[in-house]
Scaffold this active site. Structure first.
Site, mmCIF file in Angstrom:
data_model
loop_
_atom_site.group_PDB
_atom_site.id
_atom_site.type_symbol
_atom_site.label_atom_id
_atom_site.label_comp_id
_atom_site.label_asym_id
_atom_site.label_seq_id
_atom_site.Cartn_x
_atom_site.Cartn_y
_atom_site.Cartn_z
ATOM 1 N N ASP A 39 0.893 -1.118 0.081
ATOM 2 C CA ASP A 39 -0.102 -0.070 0.040
ATOM 3 C C ASP A 39 0.778 1.202 -0.008
ATOM 4 O O ASP A 39 1.968 1.193 0.462
ATOM 5 C CB ASP A 39 -0.687 -0.123 1.324
ATOM 6 C CG ASP A 39 -2.281 0.850 1.176
ATOM 7 O OD1 ASP A 39 -2.112 1.953 0.852
ATOM 8 O OD2 ASP A 39 -3.346 0.078 1.061
ATOM 9 N N ASP A 65 3.408 1.662 -4.314
ATOM 10 C CA ASP A 65 2.354 2.238 -5.391
ATOM 11 C C ASP A 65 2.243 1.392 -6.539
ATOM 12 O O ASP A 65 3.178 1.294 -7.454
ATOM 13 C CB ASP A 65 2.919 3.746 -5.822
ATOM 14 C CG ASP A 65 2.290 4.622 -6.620
ATOM 15 O OD1 ASP A 65 1.297 4.054 -7.350
ATOM 16 O OD2 ASP A 65 2.298 5.820 -6.632
ATOM 17 N N ASN A 92 -6.534 -5.089 -5.355
ATOM 18 C CA ASN A 92 -7.516 -4.560 -4.853
ATOM 19 C C ASN A 92 -7.405 -3.079 -4.825
ATOM 20 O O ASN A 92 -8.313 -2.147 -4.745
ATOM 21 C CB ASN A 92 -7.753 -4.872 -3.221
ATOM 22 C CG ASN A 92 -8.493 -4.089 -2.384
ATOM 23 O OD1 ASN A 92 -9.743 -4.064 -2.528
ATOM 24 N ND2 ASN A 92 -7.972 -3.071 -1.792
ATOM 25 N N TYR A 161 -14.741 6.258 -13.665
ATOM 26 C CA TYR A 161 -14.489 5.087 -12.788
ATOM 27 C C TYR A 161 -15.050 3.849 -13.578
ATOM 28 O O TYR A 161 -14.289 2.741 -13.363
ATOM 29 C CB TYR A 161 -15.141 5.307 -11.289
ATOM 30 C CG TYR A 161 -14.840 4.150 -10.193
ATOM 31 C CD1 TYR A 161 -13.875 3.926 -9.639
ATOM 32 C CD2 TYR A 161 -16.256 3.552 -9.926
ATOM 33 C CE1 TYR A 161 -13.796 3.113 -8.839
ATOM 34 C CE2 TYR A 161 -16.180 2.461 -9.300
ATOM 35 C CZ TYR A 161 -14.859 2.081 -8.438
ATOM 36 O OH TYR A 161 -14.937 1.170 -7.684
ATOM 37 N N LYS A 165 -13.371 0.268 -14.396
ATOM 38 C CA LYS A 165 -13.484 -0.909 -13.784
ATOM 39 C C LYS A 165 -13.852 -2.162 -14.843
ATOM 40 O O LYS A 165 -13.908 -3.361 -14.839
ATOM 41 C CB LYS A 165 -14.566 -0.765 -12.561
ATOM 42 C CG LYS A 165 -14.149 -0.194 -11.349
ATOM 43 C CD LYS A 165 -12.911 -1.098 -10.835
ATOM 44 C CE LYS A 165 -12.404 -0.479 -9.377
ATOM 45 N NZ LYS A 165 -11.519 -1.114 -8.964
ATOM 46 N N THR A 210 -22.839 16.180 -3.990
ATOM 47 C CA THR A 210 -22.326 17.667 -4.202
ATOM 48 C C THR A 210 -22.356 17.857 -5.786
ATOM 49 O O THR A 210 -22.599 19.066 -5.990
ATOM 50 C CB THR A 210 -20.894 17.538 -3.940
ATOM 51 O OG1 THR A 210 -20.605 17.105 -2.552
ATOM 52 C CG2 THR A 210 -19.854 18.668 -3.887
HETATM 53 N N1 NAD Z 1 -16.273 0.753 -1.576
HETATM 54 C C1 NAD Z 1 -17.276 0.373 -2.570
HETATM 55 O O1 NAD Z 1 -18.249 0.706 -2.609
HETATM 56 C C2 NAD Z 1 -16.498 -0.298 -3.591
HETATM 57 C C3 NAD Z 1 -17.541 -0.920 -4.417
HETATM 58 C C4 NAD Z 1 -16.940 -1.480 -5.601
HETATM 59 C C5 NAD Z 1 -15.598 -1.634 -5.742
HETATM 60 N N2 NAD Z 1 -15.010 -1.184 -5.007
HETATM 61 C C6 NAD Z 1 -13.215 -1.502 -5.227
HETATM 62 O O2 NAD Z 1 -12.682 -1.937 -3.994
HETATM 63 C C7 NAD Z 1 -11.487 -1.751 -3.994
HETATM 64 C C8 NAD Z 1 -11.045 -1.211 -2.430
HETATM 65 O O3 NAD Z 1 -11.981 -0.188 -2.128
HETATM 66 P P1 NAD Z 1 -12.059 0.448 -0.866
HETATM 67 O O4 NAD Z 1 -13.441 0.898 -0.599
HETATM 68 O O5 NAD Z 1 -11.857 -0.513 0.300
HETATM 69 O O6 NAD Z 1 -11.341 1.939 -0.917
HETATM 70 P P2 NAD Z 1 -10.613 2.677 0.305
HETATM 71 O O7 NAD Z 1 -10.113 3.816 -0.475
HETATM 72 O O8 NAD Z 1 -11.054 2.480 1.758
HETATM 73 O O9 NAD Z 1 -9.219 2.057 0.227
HETATM 74 C C9 NAD Z 1 -8.262 1.850 -0.955
HETATM 75 C C10 NAD Z 1 -6.948 1.475 -0.393
HETATM 76 O O10 NAD Z 1 -6.086 1.316 -1.681
HETATM 77 C C11 NAD Z 1 -4.895 2.054 -1.354
HETATM 78 N N3 NAD Z 1 -4.478 2.963 -2.664
HETATM 79 C C12 NAD Z 1 -4.878 3.709 -3.128
HETATM 80 N N4 NAD Z 1 -3.890 4.230 -4.368
HETATM 81 C C13 NAD Z 1 -2.911 3.242 -4.048
HETATM 82 C C14 NAD Z 1 -1.915 3.041 -4.934
HETATM 83 N N5 NAD Z 1 -1.735 3.968 -6.049
HETATM 84 N N6 NAD Z 1 -1.014 2.174 -4.648
HETATM 85 C C15 NAD Z 1 -1.332 1.140 -3.676
HETATM 86 N N7 NAD Z 1 -2.377 1.283 -2.936
HETATM 87 C C16 NAD Z 1 -3.091 2.229 -3.080
HETATM 88 C C17 NAD Z 1 -5.352 3.224 -0.143
HETATM 89 O O11 NAD Z 1 -4.271 3.608 0.454
HETATM 90 C C18 NAD Z 1 -6.380 2.336 0.741
HETATM 91 O O12 NAD Z 1 -5.471 1.666 1.679
HETATM 92 C C19 NAD Z 1 -11.072 -0.739 -4.845
HETATM 93 O O13 NAD Z 1 -10.301 -1.418 -6.001
HETATM 94 C C20 NAD Z 1 -12.567 -0.198 -5.336
HETATM 95 O O14 NAD Z 1 -12.545 0.469 -6.429
HETATM 96 C C21 NAD Z 1 -15.272 -0.614 -3.843
#
Ligand code: NAD
Length: 267
Positions: A39, A65, A92, A161, A165, A210
């Protein structure tokens, strides 16, 4: 056989410091896997890994990253040296920047493409290289990419977005095809989660208000729930349990698939 045990497996979870990724890392560990979290939030990743280690498995954290090819090289090396192998990658890490199409900013498009598409592509590149026969880990394995219900429906405010995906979905299919045809012994699948109230999910619910699409967060969330046959939002555990299944031998003949974990929202 119905084997969802991951005893002896070694997993790298990107974006595992918090949210869905942290729950995935924890659930993989509960199934017996040792786990590395990659992360950009290294302190938080270490904290999350520390909690996982208390479950009695090896757990570590490495700065990653996902947009950076060199950092992938290092993160995979750190995973193999810390865990003693590498056979599960969970791509993820992801970001979401809400915007109406008429207000799209090119820098936001590039940022989402960079993390969500380039990050996933590089992850598959480095994982498959390491896992395939003759690779640094060399025992085959499983990749699970986290796409989104946004790849399967049209929800307002998240055009770019959703496109990224959809790209994750296509990356998954072609990687699975190549891996099978070239004898790499790596299965590649993806999951489409519905809305989950993590930092990302909660921010999205605010941002669609928003930008004028909904009158309130309650209305935005209520709309998502009303579009979901099971009548609720997703939970991090819903996604994590599906990841464990796809990573395990219970899914041994499943590759190139996309599994909705969305309460039916995308059907
Ligand atoms: N939360 C939702 O509603 C939802 C729904 C569908 C899919 N997703 C997908 O699930 C995954 C996780 O989402 P979440 O809700 O836990 O998001 P979140 O923002 O809570 O967590 C994302 C994590 O990814 C890390 N991250 C961001 N950019 C990064 C990079 N360049 N390199 C390494 N790490 C990085 C962040 O530091 C964080 O720890 C994502 O791919 C998101 O698109 C989320």
């Amino acid at each position: 056989m119905n084997d969802q045990s991951l005893a002896g497996r070694k997993a790298l979870v990107t974006g595992g410091a918090r949210g869905i990724g942290a729950e995935i890392a924890t659930t993989l560990a509960k199934a017996g896997a040792s786990v590395m979290i990659g992360d950009i939030l290294l302190d938080l990743a270490r904290e999350t890994a520390g909690g996982i280690a208390k479950l009695g498995v090896t757990a570590g954290a490495t700065k990653l990253d996902v947009t950076d090819d060199n950092q992938w090289e290092q993160a995979v090396g750190a995973t193999i040296s810390t865990l003693g192998g590498f056979d599960i990658l969970i791509n993820n890490a992801g970001i979401e920047i809400t915007s109406l199409v008429v207000d799209i900013k090119s820098e936001d498009v590039l940022r989402m493409c960079s993390v969500n598409v380039v990050g996933t592509a590089l992850g598959m590149k480095h994982a498959v290289r390491a896992m395939r026969p003759g690779g640094a880990a060399g025992k085959g394995g499983a990749v699970v990419n986290i796409s989104s219900v946004a790849a399967t429906i049209a929800f307002p405010g998240i055009a770019v977005y959703s496109a990224t995906k959809s790209a994750v979905d296509r990356l998954t299919r072609v990687a699975a095809m190549e891996s099978g045809k070239l004898g790499y012994a790596v299965r590649v699948n993806c999951i489409y989660p519905g809305l989950v109230p993590t930092e990302m999910g909660n921010q999205l619910a605010q941002d669609v208000v928003t930008c004028g699409l909904f009158g309130s967060v309650e209305e935005a969330v209520g709309t998502v729930v009303s579009l979901t046959p099971q009548g609720r939002l997703g939970e991090v555990a819903d996604v994590a349990d599906a990841v464990v299944f796809l990573a395990s031998d219970a899914a041994r003949f499943i590759t190139g698939a996309g599994l909705p974990v969305d309460g039916g929202m995308g059907m």
